[in-house]
Design an enzyme around this catalytic site. Structure first.
Site, short mmCIF file in Angstrom:
data_model
loop_
_atom_site.label_atom_id
_atom_site.label_comp_id
_atom_site.label_asym_id
_atom_site.label_seq_id
_atom_site.Cartn_x
_atom_site.Cartn_y
_atom_site.Cartn_z
N ARG A 36 -4.52 -96.45 22.33
CA ARG A 36 -5.49 -96.96 23.30
C ARG A 36 -4.81 -97.35 24.62
O ARG A 36 -5.36 -97.14 25.70
CB ARG A 36 -6.23 -98.16 22.69
CG ARG A 36 -7.41 -98.60 23.52
CD ARG A 36 -8.36 -99.47 22.73
NE ARG A 36 -9.57 -99.72 23.51
CZ ARG A 36 -9.91 -100.91 24.00
NH1 ARG A 36 -9.15 -101.96 23.78
NH2 ARG A 36 -11.01 -101.05 24.69
N HIS A 40 -5.99 -95.82 28.08
CA HIS A 40 -6.44 -96.66 29.20
C HIS A 40 -5.58 -96.46 30.44
O HIS A 40 -6.04 -96.67 31.55
CB HIS A 40 -6.46 -98.14 28.78
CG HIS A 40 -7.72 -98.49 28.05
ND1 HIS A 40 -8.22 -99.76 27.97
CD2 HIS A 40 -8.59 -97.71 27.36
CE1 HIS A 40 -9.34 -99.76 27.27
NE2 HIS A 40 -9.58 -98.52 26.87
N HIS A 164 -11.94 -92.64 18.07
CA HIS A 164 -12.48 -93.77 17.29
C HIS A 164 -12.48 -93.49 15.80
O HIS A 164 -13.06 -94.26 15.04
CB HIS A 164 -13.90 -94.13 17.79
CG HIS A 164 -13.88 -94.82 19.12
ND1 HIS A 164 -15.00 -95.01 19.89
CD2 HIS A 164 -12.84 -95.38 19.82
CE1 HIS A 164 -14.66 -95.65 21.01
NE2 HIS A 164 -13.37 -95.86 20.99
N TRP A 180 -14.85 -97.98 12.80
CA TRP A 180 -15.79 -96.87 12.79
C TRP A 180 -15.77 -96.09 11.47
O TRP A 180 -16.72 -95.41 11.14
CB TRP A 180 -15.45 -95.88 13.92
CG TRP A 180 -15.65 -96.41 15.31
CD1 TRP A 180 -16.77 -96.26 16.06
CD2 TRP A 180 -14.73 -97.14 16.12
NE1 TRP A 180 -16.60 -96.85 17.30
CE2 TRP A 180 -15.36 -97.41 17.35
CE3 TRP A 180 -13.42 -97.62 15.93
CZ2 TRP A 180 -14.73 -98.11 18.40
CZ3 TRP A 180 -12.80 -98.32 16.96
CH2 TRP A 180 -13.45 -98.55 18.17
N ASP A 224 -20.97 -94.49 21.38
CA ASP A 224 -20.75 -93.57 20.25
C ASP A 224 -22.08 -92.93 19.86
O ASP A 224 -22.17 -91.72 19.63
CB ASP A 224 -20.19 -94.33 19.04
CG ASP A 224 -18.82 -94.95 19.29
OD1 ASP A 224 -17.94 -94.24 19.81
OD2 ASP A 224 -18.64 -96.15 18.99
C1 HEM Z 1 -16.00 -92.85 25.24
C2 HEM Z 1 -15.85 -94.02 25.82
C3 HEM Z 1 -15.14 -95.15 25.13
C4 HEM Z 1 -15.56 -96.42 25.04
C5 HEM Z 1 -16.83 -96.99 25.65
C6 HEM Z 1 -14.60 -97.13 24.22
C7 HEM Z 1 -14.70 -98.47 23.90
C8 HEM Z 1 -13.87 -99.11 23.01
C9 HEM Z 1 -14.01 -100.50 22.62
C10 HEM Z 1 -15.07 -101.45 23.11
C11 HEM Z 1 -13.04 -100.75 21.73
C12 HEM Z 1 -12.77 -102.07 21.01
C13 HEM Z 1 -11.63 -102.84 21.63
C14 HEM Z 1 -11.33 -104.10 20.88
O1 HEM Z 1 -12.28 -104.86 20.62
O2 HEM Z 1 -10.16 -104.32 20.52
C15 HEM Z 1 -12.29 -99.55 21.56
C16 HEM Z 1 -11.23 -99.43 20.71
C17 HEM Z 1 -10.49 -98.28 20.57
N1 HEM Z 1 -10.62 -97.13 21.31
FE1 HEM Z 1 -12.15 -96.68 22.54
N2 HEM Z 1 -13.61 -96.28 23.87
C18 HEM Z 1 -13.88 -95.06 24.42
C19 HEM Z 1 -13.10 -93.93 24.34
C20 HEM Z 1 -11.91 -93.87 23.66
C21 HEM Z 1 -11.00 -92.76 23.72
C22 HEM Z 1 -11.18 -91.53 24.59
C23 HEM Z 1 -9.97 -93.06 22.88
C24 HEM Z 1 -8.75 -92.25 22.56
C25 HEM Z 1 -8.71 -90.95 22.62
C26 HEM Z 1 -10.23 -94.35 22.31
C27 HEM Z 1 -9.44 -94.99 21.39
C28 HEM Z 1 -9.67 -96.25 20.89
C29 HEM Z 1 -8.91 -96.84 19.80
C30 HEM Z 1 -7.79 -96.17 19.03
C31 HEM Z 1 -9.43 -98.12 19.61
C32 HEM Z 1 -8.98 -99.14 18.58
C33 HEM Z 1 -7.91 -100.04 19.09
C34 HEM Z 1 -7.50 -101.11 18.08
O3 HEM Z 1 -7.56 -100.86 16.87
O4 HEM Z 1 -7.10 -102.21 18.52
N3 HEM Z 1 -11.40 -94.82 22.83
N4 HEM Z 1 -12.82 -98.56 22.35
#
Ligand code: HEM
Length: 405
Positions: A36, A40, A164, A180, A224
């Site tokens: 992530r 970002h 996700h 997820w 999602d």
């Molecule tokens: C499509 C739009 C996206 C939105 C709105 C979004 C939003 C979020 C949010 C709200 C979280 C939770 C953060 C937390 O509470 O710690 C999250 C976690 C995460 N996102 Fe996304 N995300 C998006 C796209 C992506 C993409 C493109 C990737 C990677 C290719 C990604 C990978 C991750 C991962 C791996 C986590 C988990 C991190 C952890 O376990 O601490 N996301 N995302």
């Protein structure tokens, strides 16, 4: 993974092991969050003016460092701190992007195409404004707006959202809560299967609006759900749910592209890779036969190769290779006839004498002493060849080196 001449001299496998040890240890399994961080840093890119992206490692500076979307990400950057110190030739921007890619691979996913070449900014002047990352509370229009700005199409948006399949939301960070999938440390296509197969309903709780499954354990964000509500997105969700291999292929390509947004061309894995010259090939062959101690072939390849050349991924020359395996005649030929410099240190700081001393190759050690190796050179563990010989119990060799000093 290929390396071109403008890539830093790095042993990729060794670097991967360091990153793995930094992210996966008794205290943590930080792969999802490393992925992530990398996303970002790339996800701020705006193709209209070239601002944002993974170059510069701007997430270290204000205002990006305190963008709400980046809450909790600094912990991974700190975890990588020691790796960074050990590999000063790699920028932080490269290290974050590389760590994200290998984290995906460590979790069972594909290794996205990757090349080094990013640099670090010294201040936040080039920080993109906050608010460029997607807002999970919104829908399909917002996703298109944000990802089209970076240069991604519908299919790439869906593939990337498959990120996700790992990790989870933390109420304290984002106001959303839950994972997820049931295996949030395994990178696979279960995110898409869950989207289609589970009956999602709004979660009854005090936090942000999100969806939950009938057992109230998993989550889907509004963004999602937009992937199955929007007909054009849904087509791709269905394809990826049915075919994990296709998902891996498309995800890998899109993530590789994400990692070089806003970067110099040398970071682009799809840019043309210059083919190795005949001389480079001869150099590689020369070192290879030196490793096997094949004197006849060494003499033959020496006619076209630059015999002094070091291997870019390890910093080792032919003398290192022959000395390591204790090839007496090959070492004699290299040190006395071809006059290879015995003081060349590889990326671990080892000279050929370090290698010979470690394995107790006494005759090779003698040739290298006669060739004038500097006995005070230390490797990355701070050891001279003599200290190394003692460490490995090669007392006769240690004595021989001591006598020469
Ligand atoms: C499509 C739009 C996206 C939105 C709105 C979004 C939003 C979020 C949010 C709200 C979280 C939770 C953060 C937390 O509470 O710690 C999250 C976690 C995460 N996102 Fe996304 N995300 C998006 C796209 C992506 C993409 C493109 C990737 C990677 C290719 C990604 C990978 C991750 C991962 C791996 C986590 C988990 C991190 C952890 O376990 O601490 N996301 N995302």
């Amino acid at each position: 993974m290929s390396q071109t001449t403008n890539q830093p001299a790095v042993n990729i496998e060794a670097l991967k092991s360091e990153v793995r040890a930094a992210l996966i240890n008794q205290k943590s399994f930080a792969c999802p969050i490393a992925m992530r961080v990398a996303w970002h840093s790339g996800g701020t890119y705006d193709q209209a003016d070239g601002s944002g992206g993974t170059d510069g490692a701007t997430m270290r500076f204000e205002p990006e460092i305190s963008d709400d979307a980046n809450a909790g990400l600094s912990i991974v950057r700190d975890m990588l701190h020691l790796v960074q110190k050990k590999y000063p030739q790699i920028s932080q921007a490269d290290l974050w992007a590389f760590a994200g890619c290998v984290a995906i691979e460590f979790m069972g996913g594909p290794m996205p195409p990757f090349k080094f070449g990013r640099t670090d900014d010294s201040d936040g002047k080039n920080c993109p404004p906050n608010g460029r990352l997607p807002d999970a509370a919104q829908g399909a229009d917002h996703l298109r707006e944000v990802f089209n700005r970076m240069g991604f199409n519908d299919q790439e948006i869906v593939a990337l959202s498959g990120g996700h399949s790992v990790g989870r939301c933390h109420a304290v960070r984002s106001g959303f809560d839950g994972a997820w999938t049931n295996n949030p440390l395994e990178f696979d296509n279960s995110y898409f299967k869950n989207l289609l197969e589970i009956e999602w309903k709004p979660k009854d709780w005090d936090g942000n609006f999100q969806y939950t499954d009938p057992t109230d354990t998993l989550l889907m964000l509004p963004t999602d759900m937009a992937l199955i509500e929007d007909a054009a997105f849904r087509v791709h969700v269905e394809k990826y749910a049915a075919d994990q291999e296709l998902f891996f292929k498309d995800f890998s390509a899109a993530y590789g592209k994400l990692m070089c947004l806003g970067c110099p061309e040398q970071c682009d894995p799809s840019a043309e890779v210059p083919t190795a010259s005949a001389k480079t090939i001869a150099g590689e062959e020369f070192r290879e036969v030196a490793m096997h101690g094949s004197l006849g072939l060494m003499r033959r390849f020496a006619k076209t190769a630059d015999v002094h050349e070091v291997e870019p991924t390890s910093g080792r020359n032919a003398l290192h290779k022959a000395a390591f395996w204790g090839h007496i005649e090959a070492v004699r030929y290299l040190a006395t006839e071809l006059k290879l410099d015995p003081n060349v240190q590889d990326l671990m700081g080892d000279t050929a004498l370090h290698d010979a001393a470690r394995f107790g190759h006494a005759e090779v050690v003698q040739i290298l002493l006669d060739a004038g190796t500097d006995l005070h050179l230390t490797n990355s563990a701070g050891m001279t060849p003599r200290v190394l010989a003692i460490e490995y119990g090669k007392d006769d060799v240690a004595e021989r080196i001591g006598a020469a000093g």
